[in-house]
Design a protein around this motif. Structure first.
Motif, PDB file in Angstrom:
ATOM      1  N   ARG A   2      -8.506  -0.137  -5.288  1.00  0.00           N
ATOM      2  CA  ARG A   2      -9.271   1.094  -5.046  1.00  0.00           C
ATOM      3  C   ARG A   2      -8.323   2.284  -4.889  1.00  0.00           C
ATOM      4  O   ARG A   2      -8.540   3.352  -5.460  1.00  0.00           O
ATOM      5  N   ARG A   3      -7.245   2.077  -4.130  1.00  0.00           N
ATOM      6  CA  ARG A   3      -6.322   3.198  -3.901  1.00  0.00           C
ATOM      7  C   ARG A   3      -5.569   3.584  -5.177  1.00  0.00           C
ATOM      8  O   ARG A   3      -5.271   4.750  -5.381  1.00  0.00           O
ATOM      9  N   VAL A   4      -5.264   2.600  -6.007  1.00  0.00           N
ATOM     10  CA  VAL A   4      -4.612   2.915  -7.287  1.00  0.00           C
ATOM     11  C   VAL A   4      -5.558   3.749  -8.151  1.00  0.00           C
ATOM     12  O   VAL A   4      -5.153   4.740  -8.781  1.00  0.00           O
ATOM     13  N   LEU A   5      -6.833   3.364  -8.140  1.00  0.00           N
ATOM     14  CA  LEU A   5      -7.814   4.072  -8.965  1.00  0.00           C
ATOM     15  C   LEU A   5      -7.970   5.533  -8.550  1.00  0.00           C
ATOM     16  O   LEU A   5      -8.351   6.383  -9.365  1.00  0.00           O
ATOM     17  N   VAL A  25      -1.373  -9.664  -6.559  1.00  0.00           N
ATOM     18  CA  VAL A  25      -2.292 -10.266  -5.601  1.00  0.00           C
ATOM     19  C   VAL A  25      -1.874 -11.700  -5.283  1.00  0.00           C
ATOM     20  O   VAL A  25      -1.136 -12.335  -6.030  1.00  0.00           O
ATOM     21  N   VAL A  26      -2.358 -12.160  -4.133  1.00  0.00           N
ATOM     22  CA  VAL A  26      -2.037 -13.508  -3.671  1.00  0.00           C
ATOM     23  C   VAL A  26      -3.305 -14.347  -3.792  1.00  0.00           C
ATOM     24  O   VAL A  26      -4.253 -14.150  -3.034  1.00  0.00           O
ATOM     25  N   PRO A  27      -3.342 -15.264  -4.762  1.00  0.00           N
ATOM     26  CA  PRO A  27      -4.600 -15.974  -5.014  1.00  0.00           C
ATOM     27  C   PRO A  27      -4.847 -17.191  -4.122  1.00  0.00           C
ATOM     28  O   PRO A  27      -5.841 -17.875  -4.280  1.00  0.00           O
ATOM     29  N   GLU A  28      -3.925 -17.446  -3.184  1.00  0.00           N
ATOM     30  CA  GLU A  28      -4.039 -18.634  -2.319  1.00  0.00           C
ATOM     31  C   GLU A  28      -3.986 -19.920  -3.133  1.00  0.00           C
ATOM     32  O   GLU A  28      -4.845 -20.784  -3.019  1.00  0.00           O
ATOM     33  N   LEU A  86       0.831  -1.204   0.000  1.00  0.00           N
ATOM     34  CA  LEU A  86       0.000   0.000   0.000  1.00  0.00           C
ATOM     35  C   LEU A  86       0.865   1.254   0.000  1.00  0.00           C
ATOM     36  O   LEU A  86       0.561   2.228  -0.674  1.00  0.00           O
ATOM     37  N   ALA A  87       1.967   1.211   0.763  1.00  0.00           N
ATOM     38  CA  ALA A  87       2.823   2.399   0.876  1.00  0.00           C
ATOM     39  C   ALA A  87       3.385   2.816  -0.474  1.00  0.00           C
ATOM     40  O   ALA A  87       3.679   3.990  -0.709  1.00  0.00           O
ATOM     41  N   ARG A 125      -8.222 -12.821  -0.490  1.00  0.00           N
ATOM     42  CA  ARG A 125      -9.146 -13.088   0.611  1.00  0.00           C
ATOM     43  C   ARG A 125      -9.031 -11.979   1.649  1.00  0.00           C
ATOM     44  O   ARG A 125      -7.928 -11.528   1.946  1.00  0.00           O
ATOM     45  N   GLY A 126     -10.170 -11.527   2.164  1.00  0.00           N
ATOM     46  CA  GLY A 126     -10.131 -10.515   3.213  1.00  0.00           C
ATOM     47  C   GLY A 126     -10.150  -9.092   2.673  1.00  0.00           C
ATOM     48  O   GLY A 126     -10.216  -8.134   3.438  1.00  0.00           O
ATOM     49  N   GLY A 127     -10.044  -8.948   1.358  1.00  0.00           N
ATOM     50  CA  GLY A 127     -10.265  -7.619   0.772  1.00  0.00           C
ATOM     51  C   GLY A 127      -9.032  -6.748   0.579  1.00  0.00           C
ATOM     52  O   GLY A 127      -9.140  -5.623   0.082  1.00  0.00           O
ATOM     53  N   ASP A 128      -7.837  -7.234   0.969  1.00  0.00           N
ATOM     54  CA  ASP A 128      -6.629  -6.396   0.822  1.00  0.00           C
ATOM     55  C   ASP A 128      -6.375  -6.027  -0.639  1.00  0.00           C
ATOM     56  O   ASP A 128      -6.015  -4.886  -0.954  1.00  0.00           O
ATOM     57  N   ALA A 129      -6.542  -7.010  -1.527  1.00  0.00           N
ATOM     58  CA  ALA A 129      -6.255  -6.768  -2.945  1.00  0.00           C
ATOM     59  C   ALA A 129      -7.245  -5.750  -3.512  1.00  0.00           C
ATOM     60  O   ALA A 129      -6.851  -4.823  -4.242  1.00  0.00           O
ATOM     61  N   ALA A 130      -8.516  -5.898  -3.163  1.00  0.00           N
ATOM     62  CA  ALA A 130      -9.539  -4.966  -3.666  1.00  0.00           C
ATOM     63  C   ALA A 130      -9.243  -3.557  -3.165  1.00  0.00           C
ATOM     64  O   ALA A 130      -9.404  -2.569  -3.901  1.00  0.00           O
TER      65      ALA A 130
END
Ligand code: LLP
Length: 448
Positions: A205-208, A170-173, A148-149, A196-201
């Motif tokens: 969002r922050r990139v957008l 992203v980490v697809p598990e 994120l940073a 999972r858990g929304g970190d990737a989404a």
């Protein structure tokens, strides 16, 4: 002694389960020699010294071309971390591959060699501010966001009128790969944002939100030395689910999906390798199917093979320095290289083939531990190799599938110096990288 199995010259990744780890050009030569790229390994060892890494230019080119042919709609980027030098950059560039780099060093070398920056993609979980600035100054095609940073840090260096294309890692598990140290598709490791858990989404969002960043798509890299297609199919499903979520939330369809590398090769005869034809059939099909299910346009596929392009083109040639016969019948053949030019057996327990070259013998095969010359008992290159019982000092041993992650991870341990690298092509050999000498080490010393 490992026998050389002839393979078709044109399609190196045929998926033949009994295939050979040697370059397709490998042929038996006179007096027990082995020709690679039309050059005898013994002759090359005499000319350039040992340890020597021989790179078969046509094997690299054929493999690069096989990717372009198998995946004509996709963008194929050679993962420079497997092995990079200027010649390698030329070869993959001329075969229309892009380049994946993960440091300022790889980036600078590639650009200095003339590789077009817009075909370069920069990775890294810890890119320095200087690396980000350099990438922007050189105008690399894409940067992969890994934390994120990094989003505001990169955005602060860009402007809306010429936004930088970025992919979000992203980490697809999906667990895949030859060793826990290289499994990057699962949680609990340092790379990427878990789906999972929304970190990737949240990262997307922050990139957008950043006008200086152009969100080009999603990236994942599952691991290395993967020989099955299934893990990639599962990753496609999970990444497309995320693309759909991004579309639902933000009304944006991301145009690219990068599945990373990890395509497995064979190190020993008969081992499986990733079947490129199967990958090239099933992955795009699955992508189209998953996108169809969500009503999404099909993004462009990117792949980043490193090992599958470089490893089979390389052969390491060592000279035997001592042969020790223990009273327990155990035989150690010590060669003039070892863990400083190939740390993979010590790091991952990687298994290799090895054969005698440059001398014909009728001696029966005998188990021999081929060990390196370094000051560690763990410096074992090939345990239990079957080599002629009359193996003796002065003999040459050749190790196939040596073109990836050996030279690139070679070290200065014991100040032995990293080996020379020679290219072979249609009967001619030329030195690409000279042997590292103690003078090279001393040159870096600036105080005492
Ligand atoms: N893309 C990314 C983001 C990667 O991290 C890697 C490898 C690749 C592509 C290329 O993977 P390949 O197709 O070469 O498997 N030192 C280990 C391998 C580490 C690979 C790290 N990342 C070894 O010797 O097996």
């Amino acid at each position: 002694m490992t026998t050389v199995v002839a393979r078709p010259a044109v399609l190196p990744q045929s998926g033949h389960p009994l295939g050979s780890p040697w370059p397709a050009s490998a042929r038996a030569g006179a007096h027990g020699d082995l020709l690679v790229g039309g050059v005898g390994l013994a002759e090359a060892a005499d000319r350039f010294g040992t340890p020597l890494y021989v790179l078969d230019e046509q094997e690299v080119r054929t493999r690069a071309r096989a990717y372009r042919t198998a995946l004509p709609e996709a963008e194929v980027l050679y993962a420079a971390k497997a092995f990079l030098c200027s010649a390698m950059a030329d070869w993959v560039g001329e075969e229309s591959l892009g380049l994946d780099v993960c440091s300022a060093g790889e980036l600078r070398l590639a650009v200095a060699a003339g590789f077009p920056a817009h075909r370069i993609l920069l990775h890294g979980n810890a890119k320095s501010p200087e690396e980000l600035r350099l990438a922007l100054r050189l105008r690399v095609g894409r940067i992969v966001i890994d934390s994120l940073a990094e989003i505001p840090r990169l955005a602060a260096l860009t402007v809306a009128r010429s936004p930088q294309a970025v992919l979000v890692r992203v980490v697809p598990e999906v667990a895949a790969g030859h060793h826990p140290a290289v499994r990057t598709g699962v949680g609990g490791q340092k790379f990427g944002f878990p789906v999972r858990g929304g970190d990737a989404a949240e990262a997307v969002r922050r990139v957008l939100e950043q006008p200086g960043l152009r969100p080009a798509g999603l990236h994942c890299h599952l691991g290395s030395q993967i020989t099955e297609v299934e893990p990639y199919l599962t990753a496609v499903d999970r990444l497309v689910d995320l693309l759909a979520e991004v579309h639902d939330r933000h009304g944006v369809e991301l145009p690219e999906l990068d599945l990373g590398g990890g395509h497995g090769v064979r190190y020993r005869p008969g081992e499986p390798e990733l079947d490129l034809a199967d990958f090239a059939r099933r992955v795009p099909d699955r992508l189209a199917e998953a996108c169809g299910r969500h009503g999404l346009a099909v993004p462009r596929l990117l792949v980043e093979p490193g090992r599958a392009v470089a490893a089979p083109a390389g052969v390491a040639v060592y000279r035997v320095l001592t042969v020790k016969h223990g009273s327990d019948g155990r035989v150690f053949a010590a060669v003039d290289g070892g863990m400083s030019d190939n740390p993979r057996p010590a790091l991952y327990g990687s298994k290799y083939a090895v054969r005698l070259v440059g001398r014909a013998t009728d001696a029966a095969p005998h188990p021999v531990d081929v060990v390196g010359r370094h000051c560690e008992a763990g410096d074992v290159l090939v345990p239990g190799a079957l080599l002629p019982a009359d193996l003796r000092p002065g003999d040459l041993l050749a190790v196939p599938a040596a073109g990836a992650y050996q030279l690139s991870m070679a070290s200065g341990y014991n100040l032995v110096g990293r080996p020379a690298v020679a290219a072979v092509d249609r009967g001619r050999a030329r030195l690409l990288i000279r042997r590292e000498t103690v003078e090279d080490f001393r040159t870096r010393e600036v105080g005492r």
